[in-house]
Structure formats: structure tokens, C-alpha cells
Design an enzyme around this catalytic site. Structure first.
Site, PDB file in Angstrom:
ATOM      1  N   GLU A  13     -40.601  11.304  -6.379  1.00  0.00           N
ATOM      2  CA  GLU A  13     -39.542  11.731  -7.301  1.00  0.00           C
ATOM      3  C   GLU A  13     -40.129  12.553  -8.434  1.00  0.00           C
ATOM      4  O   GLU A  13     -39.526  13.536  -8.889  1.00  0.00           O
ATOM      5  CB  GLU A  13     -38.806  10.496  -7.847  1.00  0.00           C
ATOM      6  CG  GLU A  13     -37.557  10.815  -8.657  1.00  0.00           C
ATOM      7  CD  GLU A  13     -37.802  10.981 -10.156  1.00  0.00           C
ATOM      8  OE1 GLU A  13     -36.852  11.277 -10.892  1.00  0.00           O
ATOM      9  OE2 GLU A  13     -38.976  10.815 -10.599  1.00  0.00           O
ATOM     10  N   HIS A  32     -43.202   8.673 -19.865  1.00  0.00           N
ATOM     11  CA  HIS A  32     -44.374   9.401 -19.382  1.00  0.00           C
ATOM     12  C   HIS A  32     -45.575   9.252 -20.318  1.00  0.00           C
ATOM     13  O   HIS A  32     -46.445  10.121 -20.363  1.00  0.00           O
ATOM     14  CB  HIS A  32     -44.062  10.878 -19.130  1.00  0.00           C
ATOM     15  CG  HIS A  32     -43.283  11.103 -17.883  1.00  0.00           C
ATOM     16  ND1 HIS A  32     -43.171  12.340 -17.274  1.00  0.00           N
ATOM     17  CD2 HIS A  32     -42.567  10.257 -17.089  1.00  0.00           C
ATOM     18  CE1 HIS A  32     -42.428  12.234 -16.185  1.00  0.00           C
ATOM     19  NE2 HIS A  32     -42.045  10.973 -16.054  1.00  0.00           N
TER      20      HIS A  32
END
Length: 336
Positions: free
Chosen positions: A194, A303
Site C-alpha cells: 500500500e 510515518h
């Protein structure tokens, strides 16, 4: 569910985008007791099937993570690397990483580069090698590394690397264990790649050909980051996706999710994310189109090696997924 323990178990696996075999095997072992069939497709997606006679429903949570890939080993044994997915240099500087074979290193900045000027190409991995030959006995060009940071809880908050999207994988397992009476033909898909462009969910959705698709992922918690980027807040409940950069969710699916949350007294909020996408982006375009929505978990510091979620939002996401899986969806088949 003890979410911290599950996250620690999943993060112990090597699972960057493109090499998800270890985490797929672990998730398969955890999901099999609740499945009629459980298999891994050609690209590596783990598909957990609970057979039903009603419409096909595909839940998708990606199990891959961002990571680093070695591109060069210099004469002194330092490793240059590229990125797998969206990694910001300031988020990984001076943090530890782990290779699949157990070798560990720390990310450092080249001496002639100022902090304000650094890019991902100005960083290197120091694995403690004494020379190029020594380093090559430990790792090879093309080897991948993932964060070695630990997970922990602080009151109602969980902090860990790779909550994007391991926390949604844990939510899928939690929902699987609580589904009792249902009619829909249920597919729980733990997708690959993804982070590299929604790659895994595309062939999975094509093969399953679902009537409904629900992407389960984290979303930007906008209360501390740029409020223009996301609408959700930590502790505000499960976020029901309206849109992100990859999808505008079907109004009927949004309505179903919001009604289920109201009926079951599940705290919820709406999820509007200006940048960033989810597996919903590829699912809704499958074949002639799929009625698609999203169940999102607000997350800070996405992230980075220290992502943060609120466990009450996580629990609410599991409850909403369970409610959707158990809903008789036959009456909504005429929405197209």
C-alpha cells in the site's frame, strides 16, 4: 484485545513494502481460528474468508510498512539507502533500524551537510562495520530495514512505529473474533505494498469482486499537525472517511457507517484528509465500481518511528467494523 501486545508481536516481524511474508504468516496464524478459509494470493495479500450468502464485503488493512533499502556500501562500510514509501529525513535521523537477518544500525547525517539542508540522500546507516568487506558480510545491496523503536502506552495512548497500519491489522483481528451472526460474504484482506501506491489491494479486489469495500487505515490527527490536512482528532472516536486524495467515499456507505455508529453508541467523527490515500483508492475503481467507504483511526506523527493513537478510537473502530460485518446489507443493493 491487548493492543500493545499485538503491536509488539507484529512489529517483531519484518514487513516493509515488498517483503511482507513474515508478517503475513503471523497474521495468518492469528486469524485462522476465526476463518472458513485463509490463503495468500500471488502478490502476497493475506485473505481471510468468512463465508456468507449475502453481498460480498471486503475489508482491507495494509500490513506493509515504510522502510529503507540499501543502495550502496562505501569503502568505510557505511550504507547509503533509498526509501520504501513516504519517509521524511528529519523523522528518522539518529534512530535505530533493523535488517531482516537481525543486523542493526543507526541513521546518521553526513558531516558536510547542515540540518536545514538535509535530504534523504544525505543520510546513511551505520551498522558498526569496520570496512566495506565487513559490511558486505552483514548486509547486501537491496536488503531492507525497518524501525527498531519500541512500542509503549501512556494512559489511553499507544505509541509505536508502524501503527500505520499495524493498528488496523490488530483491529481487523479484534473484529474477526467478535463477529457472531452475519449474512454477508466477508473477506478480511491484509494487503501488501500500500505504501508504494495501493498496489496489493488492486488484484485482491479484482479477484474477490466485492459489492462493498471498506478500507481500514490511520488518518491524520489534525489538532496538532496542519489542521488544513485532516479533520480528525485523537480521542474523538472512530473516523468515518468522507474523502482523501485517492477516493471520495460513496454517500450511502458513509450513511450506513454513521447510522451504525449512532445505533450502537459508538463515538465517531468524520474523516476528511486532503493529502494521502488508502486502499479505498484502488478498491472503488475495481471492475464496474465498488460501493466503498473507510474506517479510520486518528494518528499523530504518521510515518515517524513514534506514531500515536488513542486506544478508545481503536476500540471504536473494531466495534464499528464488527457492526458493519454483521449488518444485513441486502436492502442497500439498489443504491447504484
Amino acid at each position: 484485545m491487548d493492543y500493545l501486545s499485538v503491536i509488539e508481536l507484529l512489529n517483531a516481524c519484518h514487513g516493509p513494502a515488498g517483503d511482507e511474508r513474515q508478517i503475513a504468516a503471523t497474521l495468518k496464524r492469528l486469524a485462522e481460528p476465526y476463518a472458513d478459509e485463509c490463503y495468500i494470493d500471488t502478490l502476497g495479500n493475506l485473505i481471510v474468508h468468512k463465508k456468507g450468502t449475502g453481498p460480498k464485503v471486503m475489508f482491507a488493512a495494509h500490513m506493509d510498512s515504510i522502510g529503507l533499502i540499501v543502495t550502496h556500501i562505501d569503502q568505510d562500510g557505511y550504507l547509503s539507502f533509498g526509501k520504501l514509501g513516504g519517509i521524511r529525513p528529519e523523522s528518522i535521523l539518529h534512530t535505530p533500524f533493523r535488517f531482516k537477518n537481525g543486523v542493526c544500525g543507526v541513521v546518521s547525517l553526513r558531516k558536510d551537510v547542515a540540518l536545514k539542508d538535509m535530504t534523504i540522500h544525505d543520510l546513511y546507516l551505520d551498522i558498526g562495520a569496520k570496512s566495506q568487506a565487513h559490511a558486505r558480510r552483514l548486509v547486501q545491496v537491496g536488503d531492507t530495514a525497518v524501525s527498531r523503536m519500541s512500542a509503549f502506552t501512556t494512559e489511553s495512548r499507544l505509541v509505536s512505529p508502524y501503527l500505520d497500519n499495524r493498528i488496523s491489522c490488530a483491529v481487523m483481528l479484534d473484529a474477526l473474533s467478535h463477529i457472531r451472526t452475519y449474512t454477508s460474504d466477508l473477506y478480511f484482506v491484509f494487503t501488501v505494498q500500500e505504501e508504494l501506491g495501493l498496489r496489493g489491494s488492486k488484484p485482491a479486489a479484482y479477484a474477490i469482486d466485492p459489492d462493498y469495500g471498506i478500507a481500514v487505515d490511520v488518518t491524520v490527527a489534525g489538532e496538532l499537525e496542519d489542521k488544513k490536512q485532516g479533520s480528525s482528532v485523537l480521542g474523538g472516536g472512530v473516523a468515518i472517511k468522507v474523502m482523501d486524495s485517492s477516493v471520495i467515499c460513496h454517500p450511502e456507505v458513509i450513511k450506513i457507517l454513521e447510522n451504525l455508529a449512532e445505533e450502537s453508541k459508538i463515538p465517531c467523527q468524520r474523516d476528511v484528509m486532503i493529502s494521502g490515500g488508502t486502499d479505498a483508492g484502488s478498491i472503488h475503481l475495481t471492475r464496474e465500481g465498488v460501493l466503498t467507504g473507510g474506517i479510520s483511526i486518528p494518528c499523530r506523527y504518521i510515518h515517524s518511528p513514534t506514531e500515536m493513537v488513542d486506544l478508545s478510537d481503536v476500540s471504536a473502530a473494531a466495534r464499528l467494523m464488527t457492526a458493519f460485518a454483521q449488518k444485513n446489507l441486502d436492502s442497500t443493493k439498489d443504491v447504484m
